[in-house]
Motif scaffolding. Structure first.
Motif, short mmCIF file in Angstrom:
data_model
loop_
_atom_site.label_atom_id
_atom_site.label_comp_id
_atom_site.label_asym_id
_atom_site.label_seq_id
_atom_site.Cartn_x
_atom_site.Cartn_y
_atom_site.Cartn_z
N LYS A 68 0.82 -1.21 0.00
CA LYS A 68 0.00 0.00 0.00
C LYS A 68 0.86 1.26 0.00
CE LYS A 68 -2.49 0.72 3.65
NZ LYS A 68 -3.57 0.59 4.69
N VAL A 69 2.01 1.20 0.67
CA VAL A 69 2.90 2.37 0.71
C VAL A 69 4.07 2.19 -0.26
CG1 VAL A 69 2.30 2.92 3.09
CG2 VAL A 69 4.22 1.38 2.64
N ARG A 70 4.00 1.16 -1.11
CA ARG A 70 5.00 0.89 -2.15
C ARG A 70 6.41 0.70 -1.58
NH1 ARG A 70 3.11 4.62 -7.33
NH2 ARG A 70 0.94 3.86 -7.37
N ASN A 71 6.47 0.00 -0.48
CA ASN A 71 7.77 -0.36 0.10
C ASN A 71 8.13 -1.74 -0.45
OD1 ASN A 71 9.97 -1.09 1.67
ND2 ASN A 71 9.10 -0.28 3.59
N TRP A 72 8.76 -1.73 -1.64
CA TRP A 72 8.95 -2.98 -2.37
C TRP A 72 10.02 -3.86 -1.74
CZ3 TRP A 72 4.69 -3.00 -4.48
CH2 TRP A 72 4.16 -1.90 -5.16
N ASN A 73 11.02 -3.28 -1.13
CA ASN A 73 12.04 -4.10 -0.46
C ASN A 73 11.42 -4.91 0.68
OD1 ASN A 73 14.15 -3.26 -2.10
ND2 ASN A 73 14.67 -1.52 -0.78
N LYS A 74 10.58 -4.25 1.47
CA LYS A 74 9.90 -4.94 2.55
C LYS A 74 8.93 -5.98 1.98
CE LYS A 74 6.91 -4.28 6.58
NZ LYS A 74 6.24 -3.31 7.48
N SER A 75 8.26 -5.65 0.89
CA SER A 75 7.31 -6.58 0.29
C SER A 75 8.00 -7.88 -0.13
CB SER A 75 6.63 -5.94 -0.92
OG SER A 75 5.86 -4.83 -0.54
N ILE A 76 9.20 -7.74 -0.71
CA ILE A 76 9.94 -8.93 -1.15
C ILE A 76 10.32 -9.79 0.06
CG2 ILE A 76 12.10 -9.72 -2.18
CD1 ILE A 76 11.93 -7.27 -4.04
N ALA A 77 10.79 -9.14 1.14
CA ALA A 77 11.16 -9.88 2.35
C ALA A 77 9.94 -10.59 2.95
CB ALA A 77 11.77 -8.93 3.37
N VAL A 78 8.80 -9.90 2.93
CA VAL A 78 7.57 -10.50 3.46
C VAL A 78 7.15 -11.70 2.61
CG1 VAL A 78 5.11 -10.10 3.81
CG2 VAL A 78 6.77 -8.39 4.58
N ILE A 79 7.26 -11.58 1.29
CA ILE A 79 6.89 -12.69 0.40
C ILE A 79 7.78 -13.90 0.67
CG2 ILE A 79 6.89 -13.46 -2.00
CD1 ILE A 79 6.00 -10.61 -2.76
N VAL A 80 9.08 -13.66 0.82
CA VAL A 80 10.01 -14.77 1.10
C VAL A 80 9.67 -15.41 2.44
CG1 VAL A 80 12.41 -15.38 1.56
CG2 VAL A 80 11.87 -13.79 -0.29
N GLY A 81 9.46 -14.59 3.45
CA GLY A 81 9.11 -15.12 4.76
C GLY A 81 7.81 -15.90 4.74
N GLY A 82 6.79 -15.35 4.09
CA GLY A 82 5.51 -16.04 4.01
C GLY A 82 5.60 -17.34 3.23
N SER A 83 6.45 -17.35 2.19
CA SER A 83 6.63 -18.57 1.40
C SER A 83 7.23 -19.68 2.25
CB SER A 83 7.54 -18.29 0.20
OG SER A 83 6.95 -17.33 -0.67
N LEU A 84 8.10 -19.32 3.17
CA LEU A 84 8.69 -20.32 4.07
C LEU A 84 7.63 -20.98 4.94
CD1 LEU A 84 11.94 -18.41 5.14
CD2 LEU A 84 11.80 -20.47 3.73
N VAL A 85 6.63 -20.20 5.34
CA VAL A 85 5.53 -20.78 6.13
C VAL A 85 4.78 -21.81 5.29
CG1 VAL A 85 3.42 -20.30 7.43
CG2 VAL A 85 5.31 -18.66 7.48
N GLY A 86 4.46 -21.45 4.06
CA GLY A 86 3.76 -22.37 3.18
C GLY A 86 4.57 -23.63 2.91
N ILE A 87 5.87 -23.47 2.69
CA ILE A 87 6.73 -24.63 2.45
C ILE A 87 6.77 -25.52 3.69
CG2 ILE A 87 9.13 -25.33 2.04
CD1 ILE A 87 9.42 -22.78 0.34
N GLY A 88 6.83 -24.90 4.86
CA GLY A 88 6.87 -25.67 6.09
C GLY A 88 5.66 -26.57 6.26
N PHE A 89 4.49 -26.07 5.85
CA PHE A 89 3.28 -26.88 5.98
C PHE A 89 3.17 -27.92 4.87
CE2 PHE A 89 -1.20 -27.62 4.89
CZ PHE A 89 -1.65 -28.15 6.09
N LEU A 90 3.46 -27.51 3.63
CA LEU A 90 3.21 -28.38 2.48
C LEU A 90 4.26 -29.47 2.28
CD1 LEU A 90 2.00 -25.76 -0.16
CD2 LEU A 90 0.61 -27.45 1.05
N SER A 91 5.47 -29.26 2.79
CA SER A 91 6.54 -30.23 2.52
C SER A 91 6.18 -31.63 3.02
CB SER A 91 7.84 -29.76 3.17
OG SER A 91 7.66 -29.53 4.57
N SER A 92 5.68 -31.73 4.25
CA SER A 92 5.32 -33.05 4.77
C SER A 92 4.10 -33.62 4.04
CB SER A 92 5.05 -32.97 6.27
OG SER A 92 3.96 -32.09 6.54
N GLN A 93 3.19 -32.74 3.60
CA GLN A 93 2.00 -33.20 2.89
C GLN A 93 2.37 -33.77 1.51
OE1 GLN A 93 -0.98 -33.01 4.75
NE2 GLN A 93 0.63 -32.45 6.20
N VAL A 94 3.31 -33.12 0.84
CA VAL A 94 3.77 -33.61 -0.46
C VAL A 94 4.49 -34.94 -0.30
CG1 VAL A 94 5.34 -33.14 -2.38
CG2 VAL A 94 3.91 -31.30 -1.47
#
Length: 447
Positions: free
Chosen positions: A253-279
């Motif tokens: 919303k405030v166009r802080n793209w560096n923070k957005s990239i870090a948040v995307i990477v961090g959030g992706s780690l959460v998804g990987i943590g859940f899905l890895s055992s399921q896969v």
């Protein structure tokens, strides 16, 4: 970085209180003579160890802990065991193999050369994994308490800016007792004996608080790593992904793209943590199992519903009313903290995670587990700490003493709770964890 004298004093107080409370809970479990179910006694029968050790472990390691240590010993054998986090079982095995078993076999050499079970594991190894589970639970709880202390110090500025009018938190920069009170409250968490008895909740809470700490210090990738570990310990760790969705929206919303990239990477780690055992489970079992054909073929959801009877309103039965009563105080604390913090922008994602857990526990889960699963939510302890500051001193603001009708009694009780809510909530925690320890060791719900 130097640690101030006040912080050192706080840690000493936290540590001594922790030892006292933990010792009392373990002693209570050993005073229980009769158990409703004796499954744990079947595990600890070796004549090569002192009878006292068999007795202690059979009282402290019951309910789901039996599954944890058996799975740690031989890996996943039965499909229903996939309800339990792979990282928790792996941690028990790692600590058991590298720390506890070498020590045990020196003390009791017969454990290393004893009989094997039907899958080739030494029967004596169960002792190593059992003791490892207890050690990890205690260490995890202590680390969670200390991490909550430092996280509370960081978050206090957001709470104080909203709440300084109705609490006694200092506003002049002097040392606040809010962090240490929050940490002390977590020692007497409603999770109680489950925070000592080899459950994943303590390690889950530690990494949850660590993730929150990293998020509060704008280290989103490290936060994602902490919540990645949470997902390996418990399936509901995926709820922490809500924080990253919130932060991504705010940064975009405030166009802080560096923070957005870090948040995307961090959030992706959460998804990987859940899905890895399921896969992994999908490629191990499919296409031979019925859940493989589901729209979203996740073994976790199938096992929870098929083997553990989780699902929408499945637990809403008249004979489960006592378990709803066990869960009610924790729901009440969730609701009160929701009321308190929903309007604070920085805390809003935590509120959403908390209320998601509230709804799921009420409609989908075995309701009584909220007393231990909910121990990862710091809002509860921040709320009670604030309520203690906001309580009216005894003898002030009281109601008339001569209202002895039933309506008068109810009115007085309601007024007393309103004025001393924090005190009543502390009384509940202290009383509850003692009662819970007796019920747990007797193999009686809640669990």
């Amino acid at each position: 970085m130097a640690v101030s004298a006040s912080v050192k004093n706080d840690i000493r107080l936290i540590s001594s209180t922790f030892v006292v409370v933990k010792s009392m809970l373990v002693i209570i479990t050993q005073l229980v003579v009769k158990q409703y179910d004796t499954s744990s006694q079947l595990l600890f029968t070796s004549p090569h160890v002192p009878p006292l050790l068999n007795y202690l472990l059979s009282r402290l390691l019951v309910w789901d802990t039996v599954f944890f240590i058996k799975t740690a010993q031989r890996g996943y054998v039965y499909e229903q065991e996939w309800a339990f986090g792979w990282l928790w079982n792996g941690t028990i095995r790692l600590v058991g193999d590298w720390l506890v078993l070498p020590f045990l076999t020196v003390l009791y050499p017969a454990l290393a050369v004893g009989e094997s079970d039907d899958v080739g594991n030494k029967v004596g190894s169960i002792y190593g994994y059992a003791i490892a589970a207890v050690i990890i639970a205690h260490v995890g709880h202590y680390l969670a308490v200390v991490t909550l202390y430092f996280t509370s110090s960081n978050i206090e500025q957001h709470i104080r800016s909203k709440s300084s009018d109705d609490t006694k938190l200092p506003s002049d920069g002097s040392q606040s007792v809010f962090p240490v009170v929050s940490a002390l409250l977590y020692i007497i968490s409603p999770g109680g004996i489950f925070m000592s008895a080899g459950y994943a909740e303590t390690l889950f809470a530690f990494f949850s608080f660590l993730g929150i700490y990293f998020r509060e210090t704008e280290q989103h990738i490290l936060a994602g790593l902490a919540f990645f570990v949470c997902c390996g310990l418990r399936g509901n760790g995926v709820l922490w992904g809500i924080i990253f969705l919130n932060d991504l929206f705010e940064s975009a919303k405030v166009r802080n793209w560096n923070k957005s990239i870090a948040v995307i990477v961090g959030g992706s780690l959460v998804g990987i943590g859940f899905l890895s055992s399921q896969v992994y489970a999908y490629f191990r079992y499919c296409p031979d199992r019925e859940w493989c054909n589901n729209t979203v073929p996740l073994i976790y959801g199938y096992v929870q519903g098929h083997y553990w009877n989780n699902g929408f309103l499945k637990y809403w039965r008249t004979w489960q009313i006592p378990n709803f009563l066990f869960a009610f105080p924790t729901w009440f604390l969730f609701y009160r903290s929701y009321q308190k913090y929903r309007s604070i922008p920085r805390l809003r994602p935590y509120v959403i995670v908390e209320m998601s857990m509230f709804v799921m526990s009420l409609f989908l889960w075995h309701v009584q587990i909220i007393t231990r699963v909910g121990t990862c939510m710091p809002l509860v302890y921040w709320y009670v700490a604030e309520r203690i500051f906001a309580d009216v001193p005894e003898g002030e603001g009281g109601v008339a003493e001569n209202q002895w009708s039933f309506k008068g009694f109810v009115r007085r009780a309601r007024e007393d709770f309103r004025q001393h809510e924090g005190l009543w909530e502390v009384r509940y925690m202290v009383t509850w964890i003692g009662v819970q320890a007796v019920l747990y060791a007797s193999f009686i719900p809640p669990a």
